[in-house]
Design an enzyme around this catalytic site. Structure first.
Site, PDB file in Angstrom:
ATOM      1  N   THR A  64       0.901   2.750  -2.059  1.00 56.81           N
ATOM      2  CA  THR A  64      -0.495   2.799  -2.513  1.00 56.81           C
ATOM      3  C   THR A  64      -1.265   3.979  -1.919  1.00 56.81           C
ATOM      4  O   THR A  64      -2.423   4.192  -2.270  1.00 56.81           O
ATOM      5  CB  THR A  64      -1.243   1.521  -2.085  1.00 56.81           C
ATOM      6  OG1 THR A  64      -1.214   1.451  -0.650  1.00 56.81           O
ATOM      7  CG2 THR A  64      -0.611   0.274  -2.674  1.00 56.81           C
ATOM      8  N   LYS A  65      -0.663   4.715  -1.012  1.00 50.34           N
ATOM      9  CA  LYS A  65      -1.424   5.739  -0.283  1.00 50.34           C
ATOM     10  C   LYS A  65      -1.606   7.024  -1.110  1.00 50.34           C
ATOM     11  O   LYS A  65      -1.045   7.151  -2.193  1.00 50.34           O
ATOM     12  CB  LYS A  65      -0.735   6.031   1.050  1.00 50.34           C
ATOM     13  CG  LYS A  65      -0.610   4.801   1.966  1.00 50.34           C
ATOM     14  CD  LYS A  65      -1.933   4.346   2.553  1.00 50.34           C
ATOM     15  CE  LYS A  65      -1.938   2.916   3.053  1.00 50.34           C
ATOM     16  NZ  LYS A  65      -1.300   2.694   4.357  1.00 50.34           N
TER      17      LYS A  65
END
Ligand SMILES: *Cc1c(COP(=O)(O)O)cnc(C)c1O
Length: 396
Positions: free
Chosen positions: A189-190
């Site tokens: 998700t980064k």
């Protein structure tokens, strides 16, 4: 109303990543090798740090950083309470003690004033306090001038948790070139991803040597050198190290993600701009993220876009707001549940509700909205319409 569910987060993966991974698989070299080296070189060029060591998670990066500075059992490390579990758990790996500090109510970043207060009132502990781990929350840099000044005064190392912060500037510097060691995360998700992964940035040669050895079983040479023609079969174990090396499969993704880092940043920035504009008329009911008005290249990485609900003017709480978003087919999230409210830290150190009022107040009101490069114009519009619809329905 949307027909399909909008995920809270999705990676931005193109044919470049797919082809590079396929090439890696066909090459027969899957684990740490030439692609990891290339990724490390390109990463340090992008950030402008001397050394970058790729590992298999951001948590591993933080763990190796604390090992490099020689953290010992019983030592203390200053950590914001408003962060992900990884920031504090790595301190526990050493049987050392995380000291929680409250955050600034505007930026959600660790408050240097509160750190100073703690240090002033705990003079007897000073010799045990070894480091500060500032977290650049959501992608905006901490007040590093004041943190570095305190670190200098009290002889503390500064290990930055930059899991949210690529690319982020603090004044004329980019995060990764400021404190002693910086840990980045490439979790799915980064800002950029390798599926799972992380990287450590530092300029200190001695720590680089230690971290390079510790990331792969405490062995003095990495597998790539050992098994290629110019390497040899001989190795020495110098420490009981860890198994934290990044694979070439992951680095194959990372090389192309890094190429797109600015493109993805611009897409997130654009979404943030649309949200800010759309919600500016709702300020009685919610507040939008505070951003310093500095003229820097990357003022905020926009890993997260967090609104705070003004519960005093609404008939619903945060949990209900999230449910209502879900009913409208929009995924949201909460970043984070303060660590001092978690059972483990309450049980181990006696932390209680009420200890850190700023973090608690933010936690009760915060909702993270989707912000990722894959979102279409319609997706952004749907998020905005849903928020507006819920406010209209549940305002006092
Ligand atoms: C994601 C995250 C980490 C850990 O990164 P992993 O790569 O998942 O190990 C650490 N700190 C913060 C603040 C994070 O959000």
């Amino acid at each position: 109303m949307r027909k399909t569910y909008l995920n809270f987060s999705l990676p931005f993966i193109g044919e470049e990543e797919v082809n590079e991974v396929a090439k890696c698989l066909r090459s027969g070299w899957l684990t740490t090798g030439p692609k990891v080296k290339k990724f490390e070189n390109e990463f340090s060029n992008y950030i402008g740090c001397k050394h970058a060591i790729a590992v298999n998670s951001g948590t591993a990066a933080l763990h190796l950083a604390l090992d490099a500075i020689g953290l010992q059992r019983g030592d203390k490390v200053i950590v914001p309470t408003f962060t992900f579990g990884a920031t504090a758990e790595v301190v526990r790996y050493f049987d050392a003690i995380p000291v929680f500090i409250d955050v600034d109510p505007k930026t959600f970043n660790i408050s240097p004033g509160k750190i100073e207060e703690y240090l002033n009132y705990h003079n007897d502990e000073i010799s045990h306090i070894k480091a500060i781990i500032p977290v650049h929350f959501a992608g905006q840099a901490c007040d590093m001038d004041n943190i570095l000044a305190l670190a200098m005064l009290y002889d503390l190392k500064v290990i930055e948790d930059a899991a949210h912060a690529i690319p982020t500037c603090y004044k004329d510097k980019i995060v990764g070139t400021i404190g002693d060691i910086t840990a980045f995360s490439f979790y799915a998700t980064k800002c950029i991803t390798t599926g799972e992964g992380g990287i450590i940035a530092t300029d200190n040669e001695e720590w680089v040597q230690r971290m390079t050895i510790m990331q792969l079983h405490g062995i003095s040479k990495d597998a790539w050198k050992r098994y290629t023609a110019d390497g040899s079969w001989y190795y020495e174990i110098h420490q009981p190290g860890y198994k934290y090396n990044m694979t070439d499969i992951a680095a194959a993704i990372g090389i192309h993600q890094l190429n797109k880092c600015d493109l993805m940043y611009n897409k997130r920035k654009n979404i943030a701009k649309q949200y800010n504009h759309a919600f500016s008329t709702l300020d009685a009911y919610l507040s939008t993220p505070f951003v310093y008005q500095n003229k820097v290249t990357y003022p905020h990485a926009w890993h997260l876009y967090i609104i705070q609900l003004n519960l005093e003017n609404l008939t619903i709480n945060r949990a209900r707001f999230i449910e209502e978003m879900k009913k409208r087919n929009i995924g949201t999230s909460v970043h984070f549940i303060p660590l001092h409210l978690q059972p483990y830290y309450q049980k181990t150190y006696g932390y209680k509700k009420g200890h850190f009022p700023n973090a608690e107040k933010i936690y009760e009101r915060c909702v993270s909205l989707p912000i990722y490069p894959k979102m279409t114009h319609e997706d952004v519009r749907d998020v905005i319409e849903s928020v507006k619809d819920i406010i209209a329905k549940f305002k006092l």
